[in-house]
Scaffold this motif. Structure first.
Motif, PDB file in Angstrom:
ATOM      1  N   LEU A 288       0.827  -1.201   0.000  1.00  0.00           N
ATOM      2  CA  LEU A 288       0.000   0.000   0.000  1.00  0.00           C
ATOM      3  C   LEU A 288       0.862   1.252   0.000  1.00  0.00           C
TER       4      LEU A 288
ATOM      5  N   ASP B  66      -5.537   3.888   3.309  1.00  0.00           N
ATOM      6  CA  ASP B  66      -6.640   3.225   2.618  1.00  0.00           C
ATOM      7  C   ASP B  66      -6.191   2.831   1.213  1.00  0.00           C
ATOM      8  N   GLU B  67      -7.135   2.349   0.418  1.00  0.00           N
ATOM      9  CA  GLU B  67      -6.793   1.846  -0.916  1.00  0.00           C
ATOM     10  C   GLU B  67      -6.312   2.935  -1.865  1.00  0.00           C
TER      11      GLU B  67
ATOM     12  N   ASN C 247      -5.477  -6.929  -0.158  1.00  0.00           N
ATOM     13  CA  ASN C 247      -4.284  -6.526   0.592  1.00  0.00           C
ATOM     14  C   ASN C 247      -4.485  -6.860   2.067  1.00  0.00           C
TER      15      ASN C 247
ATOM     16  N   ARG D  14      -8.915  -2.925  -5.552  1.00  0.00           N
ATOM     17  CA  ARG D  14      -8.129  -3.561  -4.502  1.00  0.00           C
ATOM     18  C   ARG D  14      -8.826  -3.307  -3.167  1.00  0.00           C
ATOM     19  N   TYR D  15      -8.654  -4.223  -2.231  1.00  0.00           N
ATOM     20  CA  TYR D  15      -9.365  -4.142  -0.959  1.00  0.00           C
ATOM     21  C   TYR D  15      -8.427  -4.482   0.204  1.00  0.00           C
ATOM     22  N   ILE D  16      -8.379  -3.591   1.169  1.00  0.00           N
ATOM     23  CA  ILE D  16      -7.627  -3.850   2.391  1.00  0.00           C
ATOM     24  C   ILE D  16      -8.429  -4.816   3.266  1.00  0.00           C
TER      25      ILE D  16
END
Length: 334
Positions: free
Chosen positions: A127, A138-139, A177, A238-240
């Motif tokens: 990230l 964040d993303e 992520n 994309r996703y945390i």
């Protein structure tokens, strides 16, 4: 048909179990037959051995293009979990070859074989870097190439660039992520590797804690979210994946309490970890010991990184398993 790379690792083994429980047709890549037993032991741990025979195992290596030809026959969806995790500077070449070049190979095969969708397991290490006015990653946080990053972080960021290249060429992609992934592993696994080393170190009598903070998530949440993203309309995002942001002090205390061992009692200050990683460098280069503490790890132990999980919660209406519950499950299987 679904193809899973890295199916003998923590995420991959839980993923193939999850897919098998859903009754889906799954092929999994392996590099040596002994590693297949690792995944089999996860099925045994959850009393699901009857499902293990449903997995089709195919020899392959993400860095060996000819070996991937057979693996990609009649494949519709791919979960790319294979990766090398290391913070040892001596592993830079391997990290780039496996994580970047290997991912490029997977993307190229997906394009050539008309795969419908590819899910890649990245990391919070890939990230961006927080600007001074921002407190939570964040993303959308931008990667700053001018700032120092570990070789591992660079390799995962480079792998993500291969995913975005694939998207530009017409491939549907989604990236997750995860934070530090925690989960129970069978007794037959090496418990001094990966994130489980945190558990083992506390059990052995860890005396010092550090003040840093990072994101943690349970492995079952990771695989649940991955399958939901693949089965849904989500693409090009994309996703945390973080269940909670905890200090290392809080996490090690929680592990100690759940496993009924003594909590770490002493704060390891910056100068102590600075001295420790330098001594580790000497021990590695003079006495040829395996690297245990690098400069990058020492720095991270004192860094307060906080990650937002609001995007995945909003899009999937998802509820993460609390880290306390995750650690409790690990303790029950320890």
């Amino acid at each position: 048909m679904i193809l899973v790379t890295g199916a003998t690792g923590l995420v991959g083994s839980y993923l193939v179990l999850h897919l098998a429980e859903k009754g889906l047709a799954v092929s999994a890549i392996y590099r040596d037959e002994a590693s297949i037993e690792k995944t089999k032991d996860v099925f045994v741990m959850y009393d699901k051995l009857d499902l293990f025979s449903n997995i089709i195992w195919i020899y392959g290596d993400v860095t060996d293009i000819p070996s991937l030809e057979l693996a990609f026959e009649n494949i519709d969806y791919v979960y790319h979990c294979a990766a090398k995790i290391s913070f040892d500077p001596r592993d830079e070449e391997q990290l780039r070859k496996i994580n970047i070049e290997g991912t490029a190979n997977i993307v190229n095969f997906c394009l050539a074989k008309n795969v419908k969708k590819l899910c890649y397991v990245s990391s919070i290490a890939a990230l961006g870097d927080l600007p001074v006015h921002q407190q939570i990653t964040d993303e959308e946080t931008d990667w700053n190439p001018e700032k120092p990053h570990s070789d591992y972080a660079i390799s995962k960021y480079g792998a993500e660039m291969e995913l975005w290249r694939g998207q530009q060429e017409g491939l549907e992609v989604v990236i997750v992520n995860p934070g530090v992934i925690l989960g129970a592993v069978p007794k037959t696994w090496n418990r001094n590797e990966g994130s489980f080393k945190i558990i083992s170190t506390v059990v052995k009598g860890l005396k010092y804690y550090t003040s840093g903070t990072t994101g943690f998530v349970g492995v079952r949440d990771v695989v649940n979210i991955m399958t939901q993203l693949m089965e849904g309309p989500h693409k090009g995002e994309r996703y945390i994946l973080v269940a909670g942001n905890l200090s290392y002090h809080a996490l090690t205390a929680l592990i100690a309490d759940k496993l009924h061992v003594a909590r770490p009692q002493r704060l390891a200050t910056n100068w102590m970890t600075e001295l420790a990683w330098r001594w580790d460098w000497v021990a590695t280069n003079v006495f040829f010991q395996k690297r245990k503490l690098t400069k990058a790890i020492a720095k991270s132990l004192h860094t307060n990184d906080v990650y937002s999980n609001s995007k995945i919660i909003t899009e999937l209406d998802y509820r993460f398993e609390p880290i306390e519950s995750v650690v409790e499950g690990i303790a029950e299987n320890y």
